[in-house]
Design a protein around this motif. Sequence first.
Motif, PDB file in Angstrom:
ATOM      1  N   ALA A   1       0.849  -1.201   0.000  1.00 35.84           N
ATOM      2  CA  ALA A   1       0.000   0.000   0.000  1.00 35.84           C
ATOM      3  C   ALA A   1       0.878   1.242   0.000  1.00 35.84           C
ATOM      4  N   ASP A   2       0.710   2.088  -1.047  1.00 31.11           N
ATOM      5  CA  ASP A   2       1.419   3.368  -1.131  1.00 31.11           C
ATOM      6  C   ASP A   2       2.916   3.193  -0.915  1.00 31.11           C
ATOM      7  N   GLN A   3       3.493   2.299  -1.678  1.00 35.07           N
ATOM      8  CA  GLN A   3       4.934   2.059  -1.651  1.00 35.07           C
ATOM      9  C   GLN A   3       5.420   1.575  -0.288  1.00 35.07           C
ATOM     10  N   SER A   4       4.542   0.982   0.483  1.00 34.54           N
ATOM     11  CA  SER A   4       4.920   0.403   1.769  1.00 34.54           C
ATOM     12  C   SER A   4       4.246  -0.964   1.897  1.00 34.54           C
ATOM     13  N   MET A   5       4.737  -1.788   2.799  1.00 33.32           N
ATOM     14  CA  MET A   5       4.198  -3.135   3.006  1.00 33.32           C
ATOM     15  C   MET A   5       3.677  -3.268   4.426  1.00 33.32           C
ATOM     16  N   ILE A   6       2.475  -3.803   4.520  1.00 35.07           N
ATOM     17  CA  ILE A   6       1.881  -4.092   5.823  1.00 35.07           C
ATOM     18  C   ILE A   6       1.878  -5.603   5.994  1.00 35.07           C
ATOM     19  N   ILE A   7       2.418  -6.080   7.119  1.00 36.46           N
ATOM     20  CA  ILE A   7       2.564  -7.517   7.375  1.00 36.46           C
ATOM     21  C   ILE A   7       1.756  -7.884   8.616  1.00 36.46           C
ATOM     22  N   SER A   8       1.071  -9.021   8.554  1.00 28.84           N
ATOM     23  CA  SER A   8       0.237  -9.468   9.667  1.00 28.84           C
ATOM     24  C   SER A   8       1.072 -10.173  10.726  1.00 28.84           C
ATOM     25  N   TYR A   9       0.382 -10.515  11.828  1.00 26.01           N
ATOM     26  CA  TYR A   9       1.003 -11.394  12.812  1.00 26.01           C
ATOM     27  C   TYR A   9       1.108 -12.805  12.224  1.00 26.01           C
ATOM     28  N   SER A  10       1.949 -13.624  12.823  1.00 27.18           N
ATOM     29  CA  SER A  10       2.159 -14.990  12.318  1.00 27.18           C
ATOM     30  C   SER A  10       0.977 -15.884  12.683  1.00 27.18           C
ATOM     31  N   ILE A  11       0.655 -16.784  11.757  1.00 24.02           N
ATOM     32  CA  ILE A  11      -0.348 -17.825  11.989  1.00 24.02           C
ATOM     33  C   ILE A  11       0.389 -19.161  12.049  1.00 24.02           C
ATOM     34  N   THR A  12       0.271 -19.842  13.169  1.00 21.16           N
ATOM     35  CA  THR A  12       0.956 -21.127  13.345  1.00 21.16           C
ATOM     36  C   THR A  12       0.079 -22.248  12.798  1.00 21.16           C
ATOM     37  N   VAL A  13       0.610 -23.001  11.850  1.00 22.21           N
ATOM     38  CA  VAL A  13      -0.104 -24.134  11.260  1.00 22.21           C
ATOM     39  C   VAL A  13       0.535 -25.421  11.771  1.00 22.21           C
ATOM     40  N   ILE A  14      -0.280 -26.275  12.381  1.00 13.15           N
ATOM     41  CA  ILE A  14       0.178 -27.566  12.901  1.00 13.15           C
ATOM     42  C   ILE A  14      -0.536 -28.670  12.124  1.00 13.15           C
ATOM     43  N   VAL A  15       0.232 -29.563  11.538  1.00  9.91           N
ATOM     44  CA  VAL A  15      -0.331 -30.689  10.794  1.00  9.91           C
ATOM     45  C   VAL A  15      -0.040 -31.956  11.585  1.00  9.91           C
ATOM     46  N   ASN A  16      -1.090 -32.615  12.017  1.00 12.84           N
ATOM     47  CA  ASN A  16      -0.951 -33.819  12.827  1.00 12.84           C
ATOM     48  C   ASN A  16      -1.048 -35.064  11.949  1.00 12.84           C
ATOM     49  N   ASP A  17      -0.347 -36.094  12.354  1.00 11.90           N
ATOM     50  CA  ASP A  17      -0.355 -37.351  11.615  1.00 11.90           C
ATOM     51  C   ASP A  17      -0.522 -38.498  12.595  1.00 11.90           C
TER      52      ASP A  17
END
Length: 344
Positions: A124-140
Amino acid sequence: MKTMDAYKSNEGGKGLVGILLLLFAKQLQGQHPICDDYIRVSRNTVVQAFVMEKLTINCTVGFCTDLPQVSWFKLNKGIFNPVTKTPHIQAQWNYLTSNSGISFLHFTNPSLDDAGLYRCSVNADQSMIISYSITVIVNDCQAEFSVSDGCWWRAPISASVTVSCGVRFRFALIVSWCREDWDTCLPLKGPSRHTLTWNHTGPGTGVSYLTLHNITLSDSGYYRCFVCLPDYCDVDTRSSQPMGLHVTRSGEVMEHCGEDEHPVCDMLSVIVDITRIILFVVATLVVMTLTLCWVLKARGKWSPPVWNALELPEWSLSKTYHLTLRWVQRKTLMRFMMTVCDSV
């Protein structure tokens, strides 16, 4: 004069206010309305899924004018790299309003490699906005065992025998052994009489060895290797196919696989064969006796044998019961057959 001077003084004040308002209006001209782009993702967001089950993560994006470019990144070795779209990873955008929407990242068949930290971002307007991290856990919950079907071991008393079980896994596990007891499998106890050994053969593979020491006849039975699954799985354990152990009084330790038959099966086969022979002989004698009786009766040369009277109760008994009692009394198969012939 005073009145005129006061009027002029008031007119000068009004003019100053008007000039200030005019300057402020000109300053506002050419400027956009006050607005900021944003991304909304809650802190410490955790999403869990199972292997080969659908998984979706999302972030909410707000913007002022045109929809900005929304991108997804995944942390890899300390660096957030762009997520590449594949047949099982797809991005989707849904509008909420004319100035907001939700960006989705869909995993159609997630694997353990898809686990990690994800972030979405907008330019946005020559700048970057970054979100908080989303932790993905894949169980097996999968654990595969490699045990040859129909394999069993033969070993003499007081010997030591080792059985093996190959395991393929995708999570940290501990392999244990149990012994079948009717419809359950009881974990082995008494470590002084058995030893467990683990050989890690490669990524996600290994072989578990069970060594039984100073075995006795009571050690004969079926054994399984099993693993305890994590709490998030539907079942507690997974186990292999049974492996048989036959303890003999003498001989050598031998492993039998493939077409070799288990000793129990050998014994049952012998019993079945003997039973078939006995039934064949009895059936042959019955057919021969009945045929002979029919021929003699047809020629009028048949006279029933005279047996010693056998006192029977007056209440009704079946003909088969009569014949059986007579056969038991005479203890000879021939007399029994003649009795049958006489009753035809």
